[in-house]
Design a protein around this motif. Structure first.
Motif, PDB file in Angstrom:
ATOM      1  N   ASN A 188     -41.595 -37.334 -59.972  1.00 53.17           N
ATOM      2  CA  ASN A 188     -41.958 -35.925 -59.902  1.00 53.17           C
ATOM      3  C   ASN A 188     -41.616 -35.365 -58.536  1.00 53.17           C
ATOM      4  O   ASN A 188     -41.844 -36.025 -57.522  1.00 53.17           O
ATOM      5  CB  ASN A 188     -43.459 -35.744 -60.165  1.00 53.17           C
ATOM      6  N   GLY A 189     -41.092 -34.153 -58.553  1.00 52.73           N
ATOM      7  CA  GLY A 189     -40.751 -33.488 -57.305  1.00 52.73           C
ATOM      8  C   GLY A 189     -39.646 -32.479 -57.545  1.00 52.73           C
ATOM      9  O   GLY A 189     -39.318 -32.130 -58.684  1.00 52.73           O
ATOM     10  N   ILE A 190     -39.085 -32.026 -56.473  1.00 55.55           N
ATOM     11  CA  ILE A 190     -38.008 -31.033 -56.530  1.00 55.55           C
ATOM     12  C   ILE A 190     -36.704 -31.775 -56.759  1.00 55.55           C
ATOM     13  O   ILE A 190     -36.410 -32.755 -56.081  1.00 55.55           O
ATOM     14  CB  ILE A 190     -37.990 -30.205 -55.238  1.00 55.55           C
ATOM     15  N   LYS A 191     -35.928 -31.278 -57.733  1.00 51.38           N
ATOM     16  CA  LYS A 191     -34.717 -31.989 -58.152  1.00 51.38           C
ATOM     17  C   LYS A 191     -33.438 -31.312 -57.677  1.00 51.38           C
ATOM     18  O   LYS A 191     -33.340 -30.089 -57.634  1.00 51.38           O
ATOM     19  CB  LYS A 191     -34.668 -32.109 -59.672  1.00 51.38           C
ATOM     20  N   PHE A 192     -32.471 -32.153 -57.359  1.00 55.39           N
ATOM     21  CA  PHE A 192     -31.099 -31.723 -57.104  1.00 55.39           C
ATOM     22  C   PHE A 192     -30.504 -31.306 -58.455  1.00 55.39           C
ATOM     23  O   PHE A 192     -30.782 -31.945 -59.470  1.00 55.39           O
ATOM     24  CB  PHE A 192     -30.318 -32.903 -56.512  1.00 55.39           C
ATOM     25  N   PRO A 193     -29.682 -30.261 -58.482  1.00 55.60           N
ATOM     26  CA  PRO A 193     -29.086 -29.851 -59.762  1.00 55.60           C
ATOM     27  C   PRO A 193     -28.285 -30.984 -60.408  1.00 55.60           C
ATOM     28  O   PRO A 193     -27.679 -31.801 -59.719  1.00 55.60           O
ATOM     29  CB  PRO A 193     -28.160 -28.695 -59.366  1.00 55.60           C
ATOM     30  N   LYS A 194     -28.290 -31.003 -61.713  1.00 55.41           N
ATOM     31  CA  LYS A 194     -27.546 -32.020 -62.457  1.00 55.41           C
ATOM     32  C   LYS A 194     -26.049 -31.755 -62.301  1.00 55.41           C
ATOM     33  O   LYS A 194     -25.586 -30.638 -62.482  1.00 55.41           O
ATOM     34  CB  LYS A 194     -27.944 -31.980 -63.926  1.00 55.41           C
ATOM     35  N   LEU A 195     -25.306 -32.806 -61.956  1.00 58.01           N
ATOM     36  CA  LEU A 195     -23.852 -32.707 -61.802  1.00 58.01           C
ATOM     37  C   LEU A 195     -23.178 -33.154 -63.087  1.00 58.01           C
ATOM     38  O   LEU A 195     -23.660 -34.058 -63.764  1.00 58.01           O
ATOM     39  CB  LEU A 195     -23.361 -33.616 -60.667  1.00 58.01           C
ATOM     40  N   ASN A 196     -22.043 -32.564 -63.378  1.00 55.38           N
ATOM     41  CA  ASN A 196     -21.183 -33.087 -64.431  1.00 55.38           C
ATOM     42  C   ASN A 196     -20.395 -34.224 -63.769  1.00 55.38           C
ATOM     43  O   ASN A 196     -19.452 -33.985 -63.018  1.00 55.38           O
ATOM     44  CB  ASN A 196     -20.259 -32.001 -64.973  1.00 55.38           C
ATOM     45  N   GLU A 197     -20.825 -35.452 -64.034  1.00 57.53           N
ATOM     46  CA  GLU A 197     -20.267 -36.621 -63.342  1.00 57.53           C
ATOM     47  C   GLU A 197     -18.752 -36.742 -63.487  1.00 57.53           C
ATOM     48  O   GLU A 197     -18.077 -37.258 -62.600  1.00 57.53           O
ATOM     49  CB  GLU A 197     -20.955 -37.903 -63.814  1.00 57.53           C
ATOM     50  N   SER A 198     -18.203 -36.262 -64.596  1.00 57.51           N
ATOM     51  CA  SER A 198     -16.751 -36.388 -64.803  1.00 57.51           C
ATOM     52  C   SER A 198     -15.949 -35.439 -63.900  1.00 57.51           C
ATOM     53  O   SER A 198     -14.733 -35.565 -63.802  1.00 57.51           O
ATOM     54  CB  SER A 198     -16.394 -36.149 -66.270  1.00 57.51           C
ATOM     55  N   ASP A 199     -16.629 -34.517 -63.228  1.00 56.33           N
ATOM     56  CA  ASP A 199     -15.956 -33.594 -62.310  1.00 56.33           C
ATOM     57  C   ASP A 199     -15.783 -34.178 -60.906  1.00 56.33           C
ATOM     58  O   ASP A 199     -15.179 -33.541 -60.054  1.00 56.33           O
ATOM     59  CB  ASP A 199     -16.744 -32.289 -62.176  1.00 56.33           C
ATOM     60  N   TRP A 200     -16.323 -35.382 -60.665  1.00 58.30           N
ATOM     61  CA  TRP A 200     -16.373 -35.917 -59.313  1.00 58.30           C
ATOM     62  C   TRP A 200     -15.827 -37.323 -59.240  1.00 58.30           C
ATOM     63  O   TRP A 200     -16.134 -38.160 -60.067  1.00 58.30           O
ATOM     64  CB  TRP A 200     -17.821 -35.925 -58.812  1.00 58.30           C
ATOM     65  N   GLU A 201     -15.010 -37.571 -58.204  1.00 58.32           N
ATOM     66  CA  GLU A 201     -14.609 -38.938 -57.863  1.00 58.32           C
ATOM     67  C   GLU A 201     -15.624 -39.430 -56.839  1.00 58.32           C
ATOM     68  O   GLU A 201     -15.871 -38.771 -55.822  1.00 58.32           O
ATOM     69  CB  GLU A 201     -13.210 -38.947 -57.258  1.00 58.32           C
ATOM     70  N   LYS A 202     -16.226 -40.568 -57.112  1.00 55.80           N
ATOM     71  CA  LYS A 202     -17.316 -41.070 -56.282  1.00 55.80           C
ATOM     72  C   LYS A 202     -16.872 -42.322 -55.525  1.00 55.80           C
ATOM     73  O   LYS A 202     -16.302 -43.225 -56.112  1.00 55.80           O
ATOM     74  CB  LYS A 202     -18.522 -41.389 -57.167  1.00 55.80           C
ATOM     75  N   THR A 203     -17.169 -42.338 -54.230  1.00 55.08           N
ATOM     76  CA  THR A 203     -16.829 -43.483 -53.391  1.00 55.08           C
ATOM     77  C   THR A 203     -18.084 -43.935 -52.647  1.00 55.08           C
ATOM     78  O   THR A 203     -18.679 -43.147 -51.913  1.00 55.08           O
ATOM     79  CB  THR A 203     -15.748 -43.108 -52.358  1.00 55.08           C
TER      80      THR A 203
END
Length: 182
Positions: free
Chosen positions: A144-159
């Motif tokens: 519970n708490g303040i949340k970061f907006p949900k990302l569309n994971e397929s839009d991002w390259e993650k390293t």
């Protein structure tokens, strides 16, 4: 009107959150990561930070070596060391002006970047302008708490940049760089 195409300086997002996208409780930090605070300072030094009033109040003071731009709905709110604005567009304009003025004065501008610094509403407004996210993932079970907006994971390259196991009172955490691909 601000669009990605007419931005003078790139906007980065910097955030620490857990697996449930929790970034805070509206008052205090939920974890203490000394290494992450050093990393945050290194990444943002010499840059403008755009934050909401609650984020400003949770910090309690301006962060030195950076423009502290506070976006609030209140037209009368003021704080020493804060550049107060009432719209996201004004925040970008003031950030660009700060960068340009400091370049002209030969101050220590090490990078021409603007950082979204929180909280959730600032991220919600500004993420569409970001092509890069500097993220700290903290492995703590908070639901519970303040949340970061949900990302569309397929839009991002993650390293993954670094991973740190839990030690004493410091929880397990890792540093990530997200770069927009769509």
């Amino acid at each position: 009107m601000i669009t990605k195409k007419n931005l003078k300086n790139p906007i980065f997002c910097i955030v620490a959150m857990n697996e449930n996208r929790i970034i805070g409780d509206g008052r205090n930090l939920l974890w203490h990561l000394p290494g992450d605070l050093k990393r945050l300072k290194k990444l943002t030094m010499g840059s403008p930070l755009i934050m909401g009033r609650k984020t400003w109040e949770s910090i309690g003071r301006p962060l030195p070596g950076r423009a502290n731009i506070v976006l609030t709905n209140s037209i009368s709110w003021r704080a020493d060391g804060a550049i107060v604005v009432n719209s996201f567009e004004d925040a970008i304009i003031r950030a660009d002006e700060w960068i340009q003025n400091n370049i002209e004065k030969n101050k220590n501008i090490t990078q021409k970047k603007i950082f979204l610094f929180g909280g959730a509403e600032i991220y919600k407004i500004g993420l569409k302008y970001c092509n890069n996210i500097e993220m700290t993932k903290v492995y703590v079970d908070i639901r519970n708490g303040i949340k970061f907006p949900k990302l569309n994971e397929s839009d991002w390259e993650k390293t993954k940049i670094e991973h740190h196991e839990a030690t004493n009172d410091i929880p397990e955490h890792s540093y990530w760089h997200y770069e927009r691909i769509n």
